[in-house]
Design an enzyme around this catalytic site. Structure first.
Site, short mmCIF file in Angstrom:
data_model
loop_
_atom_site.label_atom_id
_atom_site.label_comp_id
_atom_site.label_asym_id
_atom_site.label_seq_id
_atom_site.Cartn_x
_atom_site.Cartn_y
_atom_site.Cartn_z
CE1 TYR A 53 7.25 -3.02 3.48
CE2 TYR A 53 7.18 -0.77 4.27
CZ TYR A 53 6.65 -2.03 4.23
OH TYR A 53 5.50 -2.31 4.93
N GLY A 220 -12.37 3.69 -5.20
CA GLY A 220 -13.15 4.13 -6.34
C GLY A 220 -12.51 3.70 -7.65
#
Length: 321
Positions: A53, A220
């Site tokens: 990462y 959403g």
């Protein structure tokens, strides 16, 4: 916060695991530190990272950032379950990748230096390495355990057969073997139910889910105007599932909960799941889901979710007849 045992081990981890992939390349160091502080204050004791990462900052950057945060308060280290990973390329060197015994040893030493700690609680294989004999892998892991540099071994992105093979070999040698598998699993991507989760249940391996919101698709509409939810691919995927997502959002509205919270809570209601990884890019994103472990979904609600996002069914029946 609630806690569960990590697979068949006696180690207890929070049901929400703080994923750190965004820390550094997407989230600034001060903001990352604020999220880490707030997560610990909320009772999260499980932090997941990986040696690769770092994104545009380069491999290892996220572990280095975590190391600076840990150094600010050395006492917090003993209260945390720190997990990192090995396998992905760390340079152009042909041997600086994979799961050879040589690379596992060297990569662990490098992660310990970047994190500024003397041991890693959960050392996870980031992916299978088809060229590495399982005997060689366990030889390397056993050495690290004997040296006190790692405590438990986990896998990530392993198929069911590889989980079975690893733990059969470990069991034959009276080793503990894998205690966890970090797997892609969410309401939209449910193929782990076919073989991976059943294999984990059979061998006492705890499942840690990654991408629980399907790359933001289950979170959403993109309200912040940035991030993965506003990308062209995400918008295309959302458009293709418009009707399905609309039904899900309507259900969430009826429950008075955000789609993110319901999607995360659904995972914690599934058999075999130990924890789900959350990867907040802001304090607001973190605070909006901290109540999820206390969110109980009724059987009726779970059935409605199943109707919206049907699974594959059990293996082998799902594909055999």
């Amino acid at each position: 916060m609630k806690y569960r045992q990590l697979g068949r081990s006696a180690l207890k981890v929070s049901e929400l695991c703080l994923g750190t992939m965004n820390f550094g390349p997407q989230t600034s160091e001060p903001d990352s530190f604020a999220i880490l502080d707030a997560a610990v204050d909320a009772g999260i004791n499980f932090i997941d990272t990986a040696n690769q990462y770092g994104g545009r900052l380069g491999v290892g950057a996220t572990e280095t950032l975590l190391g600076r945060w840990l150094a600010k308060d050395p006492a917090r280290r003993d209260r945390l379950v720190l997990a990192t990973k090995v396998h992905e390329p760390m340079s152009d060197d042909v041997n600086d990748r994979g799961l050879s015994a040589r690379h596992i040893q060297a990569a662990c030493e490098a992660s310990l230096r970047r994190l500024g700690v003397d041991h890693i609680d959960l050392y996870q294989m980031h992916h299978i390495d088809r060229t590495a004999p399982i005997e060689e892998i366990w030889q390397a892991m056993d050495r690290l355990i004997a040296q006190g540099k790692i405590t438990y071994v986990g896998s990530s992105n392993f198929p069911g057969w590889a989980i079975a093979r690893a733990n059969e070999k470990a069991g034959a040698a009276q080793r503990l073997g894998l205690v966890s598998e970090q797997s892609l699993y969410n309401l939209i991507e449910r193929r782990a139910e076919l073989e991976v989760i059943p294999a984990c249940q059979a061998y006492g391996v705890g499942v840690i889910t990654w991408s629980p919101l399907a790359g933001g698709l289950l979170a959403g509409p993109a309200s912040e105007g940035a991030g993965r939810r506003a990308s062209e691919d995400a918008l295309t995927s959302a458009a293709a599932r418009e009707a399905q997502l609309a039904r899900f959002h309507a259900l969430c509205d009826q429950l008075g909960q955000s789609p993110s919270a319901v999607a995360l809570a659904w995972l914690l209601h599934q058999p075999g799941i130990t924890a789900t990884i959350i990867g907040p890019r802001s304090l607001h994103q973190l605070s909006s889901v901290l109540h999820v472990p206390a969110l109980a979904l009724l059987k009726e609600t779970l059935a409605r979710i199943e109707d919206i996002f049907p699974g594959c069914g059990p293996a082998p029946e799902a594909y055999a007849w």
